[in-house]
Design a protein around this motif. Sequence first.
Motif, PDB file in Angstrom:
ATOM      1  N   ASN A 101      43.049  29.894  51.723  1.00  0.00           N
ATOM      2  CA  ASN A 101      43.731  29.074  50.738  1.00  0.00           C
ATOM      3  C   ASN A 101      44.267  30.013  49.656  1.00  0.00           C
ATOM      4  O   ASN A 101      43.507  30.788  49.082  1.00  0.00           O
ATOM      5  N   SER A 102      45.554  29.972  49.413  1.00  0.00           N
ATOM      6  CA  SER A 102      46.160  30.879  48.443  1.00  0.00           C
ATOM      7  C   SER A 102      46.725  30.118  47.248  1.00  0.00           C
ATOM      8  O   SER A 102      47.692  30.557  46.625  1.00  0.00           O
ATOM      9  N   ASN A 103      46.129  28.988  46.945  1.00  0.00           N
ATOM     10  CA  ASN A 103      46.622  28.152  45.859  1.00  0.00           C
ATOM     11  C   ASN A 103      45.848  28.327  44.556  1.00  0.00           C
ATOM     12  O   ASN A 103      46.071  27.587  43.599  1.00  0.00           O
ATOM     13  N   ASN A 104      44.933  29.302  44.522  1.00  0.00           N
ATOM     14  CA  ASN A 104      44.301  29.709  43.266  1.00  0.00           C
ATOM     15  C   ASN A 104      45.052  30.932  42.742  1.00  0.00           C
ATOM     16  O   ASN A 104      44.760  32.063  43.120  1.00  0.00           O
ATOM     17  N   ILE A 105      46.029  30.715  41.895  1.00  0.00           N
ATOM     18  CA  ILE A 105      46.907  31.782  41.424  1.00  0.00           C
ATOM     19  C   ILE A 105      46.215  32.549  40.300  1.00  0.00           C
ATOM     20  O   ILE A 105      45.663  31.950  39.367  1.00  0.00           O
ATOM     21  N   THR A 106      46.259  33.874  40.382  1.00  0.00           N
ATOM     22  CA  THR A 106      45.614  34.715  39.368  1.00  0.00           C
ATOM     23  C   THR A 106      46.599  35.472  38.493  1.00  0.00           C
ATOM     24  O   THR A 106      46.282  35.782  37.348  1.00  0.00           O
ATOM     25  N   SER A 107      47.789  35.794  39.016  1.00  0.00           N
ATOM     26  CA  SER A 107      48.774  36.505  38.195  1.00  0.00           C
ATOM     27  C   SER A 107      50.147  36.404  38.841  1.00  0.00           C
ATOM     28  O   SER A 107      50.279  36.085  40.024  1.00  0.00           O
ATOM     29  N   PHE A 108      51.174  36.685  38.029  1.00  0.00           N
ATOM     30  CA  PHE A 108      52.562  36.718  38.487  1.00  0.00           C
ATOM     31  C   PHE A 108      53.170  38.077  38.168  1.00  0.00           C
ATOM     32  O   PHE A 108      52.787  38.749  37.199  1.00  0.00           O
ATOM     33  N   THR A 109      54.169  38.461  38.960  1.00  0.00           N
ATOM     34  CA  THR A 109      55.059  39.552  38.598  1.00  0.00           C
ATOM     35  C   THR A 109      56.429  39.236  39.176  1.00  0.00           C
ATOM     36  O   THR A 109      56.568  38.351  40.042  1.00  0.00           O
ATOM     37  N   ARG A 110      57.444  39.967  38.698  1.00  0.00           N
ATOM     38  CA  ARG A 110      58.798  39.729  39.167  1.00  0.00           C
ATOM     39  C   ARG A 110      59.474  41.047  39.466  1.00  0.00           C
ATOM     40  O   ARG A 110      59.295  42.031  38.726  1.00  0.00           O
TER      41      ARG A 110
END
Length: 734
Positions: free
Chosen positions: A32-41
């Motif tokens: 399950n990859s729906n526990n998001i911990t960080s973003f980058t772009r």
Amino acid sequence: MILIMHRLALLILLIAVLPVSIFALEWQTYTNSNNITSFTRTDDGAYWAASTGGVMRFDPATGDILKYVNTNGLGGVDIRASAFANSYIWFGSIDGRLSRFDWDRNEWRQFLFFDRDGSPLEIKHLRADGEFLWVSHSVGLSLFDTERHGGEIKETYRRFGDIPPGTGVNGMLILNDTIWLATSMGIAFAPKADPNLLDFTHWNSFNRDSLPELPSEDFNSLSVYNNNIWGVLPNMIVEFERDGNQISTGEIVEFEHPVKSIMVSRDTLYVGSESGILYSWFGGITEQVELSLSPDSAVSALIPDDDEGLILGTQGQGIQARQDNGEWRRYRSPGPANNDMVDIETSSDGIIWMVHDNDFVSLFDGERWESVSIVDGRLQSAEPGTDDNVWVGSFGKGAFELSENGAVNYDTAGTSLIGNRDDLPASLNFIVLPDMHFDAGGILWFACYRGHFKRPVSFYDPRNQKWDYYQYDGFNLDAKISSIYSDGSAVWAGFEDDGLYRIFYGDDPFDKSNIEFKQYTRDSLLPSENVSVVTGDGKGRIYVGTDMGMAFKDPGDRFFSRILLPEGIGPQITKILFDQRGNMWIGTESGLAFRKAGQALFDFYTTANSDITSDRIISMTIDTQRRLWVLTDAGISVITYDIGAVTDIADEVYAYPNPYVLTDGSENLQFNFSGEVPIDIFSLDGRKIKTIFSNIGWDGTNEDGEKVASGMYLFYIRDNDGNSHTGKIAVIRK
């Protein structure tokens, strides 16, 4: 390889080291990859989301999601940090793996971060800085050179001013020429170009001793708003005003719910909470942004989008992006309901069933995922039924039979299931089922944890809907049963701190006229009396797993015989499973072990030498395609290994690989027969070379242990119905 066997009384110690792998393994990961911990772009405008189940490339314009996990090259699956630096995308995992991804070439490279004692460091945050990457982790901060030698750690800092050495760095911020750190013991900053940062006195630190007005020192992250630093504390954000090397606190904004994330978009400060609430703060006014998240879905990550808005990362609800009409759209990656799973089983129709620690059951048919909630409470176990159905054991709500017609609940009404004695009479219906087992005769056995009246063992015949139980004065009053297994004439029950019981019933479990109880403890040479697993190999041998290793007992033996696993594997045993060929898989809290039928040597698999999702094995099952599904605390690993397409029909038996090439002696010729029958090997002139067994295979030697010569050979097999078959084997000796 060295096999050392000692006999002390009737105790056999089997000591094995890792041999050359017997099987070629193919790994596949489901999380399950729906526990998001960080973003980058990245420069191409793509958003990348790190999660506790891998990473995802996300296109908000189309909603397309491309997922990467460890089997694609990512280092680990529980990813806590991400950054874009020096044309690469970087990800940091909870087990000390820094991954570099070249999107254009689709190439991955991994770098390992270990502490002085060899244990992996938990990477918490990444911050790009030209050709360098600042990596915060569980013992401090490292400066990583992305160019030198393809990537290497330049320096590691473990102390920052007056902050205690070894304190982990939770978050970072680079402002102009200064790097700022958020820790659980305060904040620190220093000129990032200072060549003497290994000297802790070159860091300026601030905590409640130096800033008594601070409500807390437990900082999670940092951000810049209106040219000042803002720190995130558990229930508030704090503004810091800097004057040279001194700072003072400015505005303090408190929130009703614990703070999880922070971000600035244009002129507004956004704060995400652990309770699914998003706040905006502008001009000293706090407002709540309308969302449709459940209270247990934290807003865990934030990133601006191109339309002066923002994209949310949540815990459990995936990615949320605001549409042009102002509404939020949810994007989720397919997979199990979450990664908190407690059991996995395969039903006869090939469906994979996963039981979660909460109220969810997930199903996978090979193409489509589905999750259903069956009870308001926790689940504990699963057992495949006889008609494409599955039984699920709960924590306090009894058993559930799941089929295409829905879920049927079984509690004390009309059954022999029973709860505990904590709050009688209501607690009698608080039924906890840590294990269930369908035996070969079609009887379903239940382990009733702390079953009152010393009734921990119940059983049910679904053909006539008949229930019964076993009661015994010798059982502990609390009867903390953990596992159950029936060999067809006796049921074996494992207990926490009370060893193993064998309850002999003969041909009919409902006939109690000749019932016999026998307890096995450390006096019986069990490794421990805290039993976690009991099962059998289908041929009379009983295997027991405990918190101190595993053992087996053959029929007629008075004592158990120890099996010592490879060093570093165990000692806590969580699952023992046999495949159709009699090969044994052993799950532990520190890795997966494998022993081929008829051999004493072990292979083992951990995150250090394989693509398994985690070293902590929870459960296992073998599907209808004979693949091994390994449930860990980080997701699911599916192993396809060289067992062959097995059959129980003699005419369909073949040998593989064929031709059979003999080199260093580690090769083994296999047969695709599902059972265990003798196979005779002959030369073409009719001389008998050797008799072997179908589930063990042939090592290319004769009865004297000598390698045979190159040439053609014949094998002769007779199946359990008396049908025979002769096949050819081409042997090439090098």
